[in-house]
Design an enzyme around this catalytic site. Structure first.
Site, PDB file in Angstrom:
ATOM      1  N   HIS A 138       0.745  -1.229  -0.005  1.00 56.08           N
ATOM      2  CA  HIS A 138       0.137  -0.107  -0.071  1.00 56.08           C
ATOM      3  C   HIS A 138       0.706   1.248  -0.031  1.00 56.08           C
ATOM      4  O   HIS A 138       0.221   2.316   0.441  1.00 56.08           O
ATOM      5  CB  HIS A 138      -0.827  -0.040   1.061  1.00 56.08           C
ATOM      6  CG  HIS A 138      -2.088  -1.210   1.101  1.00 56.08           C
ATOM      7  ND1 HIS A 138      -2.771  -1.623   2.087  1.00 56.08           N
ATOM      8  CD2 HIS A 138      -2.391  -1.845   0.064  1.00 56.08           C
ATOM      9  CE1 HIS A 138      -3.526  -2.480   1.792  1.00 56.08           C
ATOM     10  NE2 HIS A 138      -3.468  -2.427   0.476  1.00 56.08           N
TER      11      HIS A 138
ATOM     12  N   CYS B 121       5.002  20.105  -6.571  1.00 55.08           N
ATOM     13  CA  CYS B 121       6.045  19.333  -7.368  1.00 55.08           C
ATOM     14  C   CYS B 121       6.703  20.625  -8.123  1.00 55.08           C
ATOM     15  O   CYS B 121       6.091  21.587  -8.086  1.00 55.08           O
ATOM     16  CB  CYS B 121       5.376  18.484  -8.434  1.00 55.08           C
ATOM     17  SG  CYS B 121       6.705  17.916  -9.640  1.00 55.08           S
TER      18      CYS B 121
ATOM     19  N   THR C 282      -3.503  -8.310  10.969  1.00 49.41           N
ATOM     20  CA  THR C 282      -4.571  -7.631   9.955  1.00 49.41           C
ATOM     21  C   THR C 282      -5.935  -8.121  10.220  1.00 49.41           C
ATOM     22  O   THR C 282      -6.043  -9.299  10.337  1.00 49.41           O
ATOM     23  CB  THR C 282      -3.817  -7.838   8.468  1.00 49.41           C
ATOM     24  OG1 THR C 282      -4.702  -7.532   7.497  1.00 49.41           O
ATOM     25  CG2 THR C 282      -3.613  -9.503   8.060  1.00 49.41           C
ATOM     26  N   SER C 283      -6.769  -7.484   9.821  1.00 50.69           N
ATOM     27  CA  SER C 283      -8.213  -7.586  10.040  1.00 50.69           C
ATOM     28  C   SER C 283      -8.309  -8.672   8.360  1.00 50.69           C
ATOM     29  O   SER C 283      -9.524  -9.230   8.602  1.00 50.69           O
ATOM     30  CB  SER C 283      -9.187  -6.394   9.879  1.00 50.69           C
ATOM     31  OG  SER C 283      -8.782  -5.745   8.549  1.00 50.69           O
TER      32      SER C 283
ATOM     33  N   GLU D 274      -7.729 -10.903  17.945  1.00 52.39           N
ATOM     34  CA  GLU D 274      -9.189 -11.346  17.539  1.00 52.39           C
ATOM     35  C   GLU D 274      -9.073 -12.349  16.614  1.00 52.39           C
ATOM     36  O   GLU D 274      -8.418 -12.050  15.736  1.00 52.39           O
ATOM     37  CB  GLU D 274      -9.805 -10.087  17.675  1.00 52.39           C
ATOM     38  CG  GLU D 274      -9.809  -9.195  16.723  1.00 52.39           C
ATOM     39  CD  GLU D 274     -10.649  -8.027  16.823  1.00 52.39           C
ATOM     40  OE1 GLU D 274     -11.176  -7.703  18.153  1.00 52.39           O
ATOM     41  OE2 GLU D 274     -11.069  -7.667  15.654  1.00 52.39           O
TER      42      GLU D 274
HETATM   43  C1  BJW Z   1      -3.472  -6.913  16.602  1.00 50.15           C
HETATM   44  C2  BJW Z   1      -2.998  -5.893  17.388  1.00 50.15           C
HETATM   45  C3  BJW Z   1      -1.626  -6.417  18.224  1.00 50.15           C
HETATM   46  C4  BJW Z   1      -4.674  -5.002  17.055  1.00 50.15           C
HETATM   47  N1  BJW Z   1      -1.146  -7.485  17.799  1.00 50.15           N
HETATM   48  N2  BJW Z   1      -2.929  -7.955  16.227  1.00 50.15           N
HETATM   49  C5  BJW Z   1     -15.465  -6.142  -2.064  1.00 50.15           C
HETATM   50  C6  BJW Z   1     -14.695  -7.500  -2.413  1.00 50.15           C
HETATM   51  C7  BJW Z   1     -13.389  -7.041  -2.968  1.00 50.15           C
HETATM   52  C8  BJW Z   1     -12.943  -5.958  -2.866  1.00 50.15           C
HETATM   53  C9  BJW Z   1     -13.538  -4.607  -2.640  1.00 50.15           C
HETATM   54  C10 BJW Z   1     -15.082  -5.231  -2.310  1.00 50.15           C
HETATM   55  N3  BJW Z   1     -15.496  -3.626  -2.100  1.00 50.15           N
HETATM   56  C11 BJW Z   1     -14.498  -2.821  -2.309  1.00 50.15           C
HETATM   57  C12 BJW Z   1     -13.303  -3.524  -2.583  1.00 50.15           C
HETATM   58  C13 BJW Z   1     -12.088  -2.875  -2.784  1.00 50.15           C
HETATM   59  C14 BJW Z   1     -11.210  -2.412  -1.617  1.00 50.15           C
HETATM   60  C15 BJW Z   1     -11.641  -3.253  -0.391  1.00 50.15           C
HETATM   61  O1  BJW Z   1     -11.004  -4.515  -0.254  1.00 50.15           O
HETATM   62  N4  BJW Z   1     -12.674  -2.974   0.365  1.00 50.15           N
HETATM   63  C16 BJW Z   1     -12.830  -3.676   1.643  1.00 50.15           C
HETATM   64  C17 BJW Z   1     -12.940  -2.984   2.823  1.00 50.15           C
HETATM   65  C18 BJW Z   1     -14.074  -4.522   1.353  1.00 50.15           C
HETATM   66  N5  BJW Z   1      -9.978  -2.589  -1.929  1.00 50.15           N
HETATM   67  C19 BJW Z   1      -9.315  -1.507  -2.610  1.00 50.15           C
HETATM   68  O2  BJW Z   1      -9.956  -0.500  -3.070  1.00 50.15           O
HETATM   69  C20 BJW Z   1      -8.006  -1.738  -3.074  1.00 50.15           C
HETATM   70  N6  BJW Z   1      -7.820  -1.546  -4.530  1.00 50.15           N
HETATM   71  C21 BJW Z   1      -8.458  -2.378  -5.474  1.00 50.15           C
HETATM   72  O3  BJW Z   1      -9.148  -3.383  -5.093  1.00 50.15           O
HETATM   73  O4  BJW Z   1      -8.237  -1.799  -6.638  1.00 50.15           O
HETATM   74  C22 BJW Z   1      -8.902  -2.551  -7.700  1.00 50.15           C
HETATM   75  C23 BJW Z   1      -8.560  -2.006  -9.087  1.00 50.15           C
HETATM   76  C24 BJW Z   1      -8.062  -2.439 -10.103  1.00 50.15           C
HETATM   77  C25 BJW Z   1      -7.749  -1.628 -11.277  1.00 50.15           C
HETATM   78  C26 BJW Z   1      -8.035  -0.417 -11.196  1.00 50.15           C
HETATM   79  C27 BJW Z   1      -8.868   0.226 -10.358  1.00 50.15           C
HETATM   80  C28 BJW Z   1      -8.932  -0.427  -9.053  1.00 50.15           C
HETATM   81  C29 BJW Z   1      -6.925  -0.663  -2.307  1.00 50.15           C
HETATM   82  C30 BJW Z   1      -7.193  -0.820  -0.918  1.00 50.15           C
HETATM   83  C31 BJW Z   1      -6.256   0.288  -0.422  1.00 50.15           C
HETATM   84  C32 BJW Z   1      -6.347   0.297   1.238  1.00 50.15           C
HETATM   85  N7  BJW Z   1      -5.825   1.471   1.599  1.00 50.15           N
HETATM   86  C33 BJW Z   1      -5.635   1.669   3.089  1.00 50.15           C
HETATM   87  C34 BJW Z   1      -5.094   2.894   3.345  1.00 50.15           C
HETATM   88  C35 BJW Z   1      -3.485   3.201   3.074  1.00 50.15           C
HETATM   89  C36 BJW Z   1      -2.912   4.481   3.196  1.00 50.15           C
HETATM   90  C37 BJW Z   1      -2.805   4.868   4.643  1.00 50.15           C
HETATM   91  O5  BJW Z   1      -2.619   4.328   5.606  1.00 50.15           O
HETATM   92  O6  BJW Z   1      -3.071   6.119   4.972  1.00 50.15           O
HETATM   93  O7  BJW Z   1      -4.758   0.654   3.621  1.00 50.15           O
HETATM   94  S1  BJW Z   1      -7.065   1.445   4.222  1.00 50.15           S
HETATM   95  C38 BJW Z   1      -6.479   0.592   5.457  1.00 50.15           C
HETATM   96  O8  BJW Z   1      -6.762  -0.602   5.509  1.00 50.15           O
HETATM   97  C39 BJW Z   1      -4.926   0.413   5.071  1.00 50.15           C
HETATM   98  C40 BJW Z   1      -4.580  -0.940   5.732  1.00 50.15           C
HETATM   99  O9  BJW Z   1      -3.383  -1.392   4.832  1.00 50.15           O
HETATM  100  C41 BJW Z   1      -5.707  -1.661   5.015  1.00 50.15           C
HETATM  101  C42 BJW Z   1      -5.810  -2.864   6.038  1.00 50.15           C
HETATM  102  O10 BJW Z   1      -5.832  -2.751   7.193  1.00 50.15           O
HETATM  103  P1  BJW Z   1      -5.322  -3.572   8.183  1.00 50.15           P
HETATM  104  O11 BJW Z   1      -3.845  -3.486   8.111  1.00 50.15           O
HETATM  105  O12 BJW Z   1      -5.770  -4.983   8.321  1.00 50.15           O
HETATM  106  O13 BJW Z   1      -5.739  -2.864   9.544  1.00 50.15           O
HETATM  107  P2  BJW Z   1      -7.087  -3.146  10.429  1.00 50.15           P
HETATM  108  O14 BJW Z   1      -7.123  -1.801  11.293  1.00 50.15           O
HETATM  109  O15 BJW Z   1      -8.212  -3.382   9.536  1.00 50.15           O
HETATM  110  O16 BJW Z   1      -6.679  -4.358  11.135  1.00 50.15           O
HETATM  111  C43 BJW Z   1      -5.812  -4.497  12.382  1.00 50.15           C
HETATM  112  C44 BJW Z   1      -5.922  -5.862  12.903  1.00 50.15           C
HETATM  113  O17 BJW Z   1      -4.731  -5.752  13.927  1.00 50.15           O
HETATM  114  C45 BJW Z   1      -7.062  -6.306  13.494  1.00 50.15           C
HETATM  115  O18 BJW Z   1      -7.242  -7.594  13.223  1.00 50.15           O
HETATM  116  C46 BJW Z   1      -6.934  -6.020  15.090  1.00 50.15           C
HETATM  117  O19 BJW Z   1      -7.677  -7.369  15.956  1.00 50.15           O
HETATM  118  C47 BJW Z   1      -5.290  -6.665  15.090  1.00 50.15           C
HETATM  119  N8  BJW Z   1      -4.537  -6.050  16.250  1.00 50.15           N
HETATM  120  N9  BJW Z   1      -3.680  -4.838  17.722  1.00 50.15           N
HETATM  121  C48 BJW Z   1      -1.939  -8.128  16.746  1.00 50.15           C
HETATM  122  N10 BJW Z   1      -1.256  -5.512  19.327  1.00 50.15           N
END
Ligand code: BJW
Length: 248
Positions: free
Chosen positions: A125, A153, A193-194, A220
């Site tokens: 990402h 830029c 990761t969630s 979790e």
């Molecule tokens: C602990 C802990 C401890 C706590 N120890 N554990 C339906 C089906 C499939 C896809 C989609 C859909 N609807 C929409 C989509 C697309 C979308 C998507 O997946 N959405 C879902 C929400 C449904 N995806 C996209 O848009 C992606 N792009 C894409 O699909 O492009 C297609 C395309 C093709 C061609 C042309 C055009 C498009 C892009 C996704 C980008 C995500 N961006 C972000 C922001 C990044 C920048 C920033 O940080 O500012 O990325 S959003 C955010 O979520 C961030 C993260 O990397 C990402 C994942 O989150 P993560 O890391 O899992 O964090 P949390 O908070 O969710 O979970 C934390 C976990 O830790 C939890 O489980 C806790 O329990 C645990 N935890 N403390 C261990 N101490």
């Protein structure tokens, strides 16, 4: 504090498979940086409880109000600059020397894996310490938080954080490399990761369906829990060092 004893939670068969593994990967998410003081996105106290992702983490939101989005990224850059990698990042870096092939596939943009010493890292990402011109794609590396908002830029256009927002494709070389690593992994650890944001969320299933072992570490259950060979519940900074003591 006494370290946690995981010996009753991990079978000998799993330990043997991990010890014999040649290709190992770790998929990380925001939870791996939680113990460094960086908030996760979802759940209680998560970023999306306080901030509107439509305004901050979509291309449309950014173009509507770049100053608002940059204020938020500048705040996060300041937090990340002050914070340090934690025990989980450090153990993941240590693991790299132990296996013939090892890769960190991270959804995080904070750069902590590199700061902790990991070398083979795929950033799915993007990275908060890079920005990109919205017009000509010029990349600028940063070593400190941006000063002027929005940064411009040389061509006069606005720069954006070089991160992947919702609705944007992941960098093709990153998702292709990560998919290959996932398919070839004998073992994939899925840490903090969630596992709901695609396409990164699909990587552990690639490992599983190619016959690899998936081991999860999280506080979790997640969708991965249903098919992981083992889920170790607890904070990654406690669980991973204790687990690594058993494996080594
Ligand atoms: C602990 C802990 C401890 C706590 N120890 N554990 C339906 C089906 C499939 C896809 C989609 C859909 N609807 C929409 C989509 C697309 C979308 C998507 O997946 N959405 C879902 C929400 C449904 N995806 C996209 O848009 C992606 N792009 C894409 O699909 O492009 C297609 C395309 C093709 C061609 C042309 C055009 C498009 C892009 C996704 C980008 C995500 N961006 C972000 C922001 C990044 C920048 C920033 O940080 O500012 O990325 S959003 C955010 O979520 C961030 C993260 O990397 C990402 C994942 O989150 P993560 O890391 O899992 O964090 P949390 O908070 O969710 O979970 C934390 C976990 O830790 C939890 O489980 C806790 O329990 C645990 N935890 N403390 C261990 N101490």
């Amino acid at each position: 504090m006494a370290s946690r004893d995981l010996s009753s939670e991990v079978s000998r068969a799993i330990l043997d498979r991990i010890r014999k593994a040649r290709r190992v990967s770790v998929l990380t998410g925001a939870g791996v940086s939680a113990e460094s003081g960086i908030p996760t996105f979802r759940g209680a106290g998560g970023i999306w409880e306080k901030y509107d992702f439509n305004k901050l983490a979509t291309p449309h939101g950014f173009m509507e109000n770049p100053e608002l989005a940059w204020d938020w990224y500048q705040l996060r850059q300041r937090e990340m600059m002050k914070a340090q990698p934690n025990e989980a990042h450090l153990v993941i870096a240590e693991m790299e020397d132990h296996f013939p092939s090892f890769a960190v596939l991270t959804q995080n943009i904070d750069g902590f894996h590199r700061r902790a010493g990991s070398r083979n890292i795929v950033e799915l990402h993007g990275n908060i310490w890079r920005m990109r011109c919205v017009r000509d794609g010029t990349i600028v590396e940063l070593d400190s938080p941006v000063e002027h908002i929005p940064p411009l830029c040389q061509c006069g256009s606005i720069m954006r954080p070089d991160v992947v927002w919702f609705g944007e494709p992941l960098p093709s070389e990153a998702i292709e490399a990560a998919s290959t690593v996932a398919r070839e992994s004998d073992v994939m650890f899925v840490v903090g990761t969630s596992a709901i944001v695609y396409p990164a969320a699909a990587l552990p299933a690639l490992t599983k369906s190619a016959g690899g072992l998936v081991v999860e570490v999280n506080v979790e259950p997640t969708p991965v829990t249903a098919y992981a060979a083992l889920t170790l519940f607890g904070p990654a900074g406690e669980v991973l060092p204790a687990f690594w003591t058993l494996v080594r």
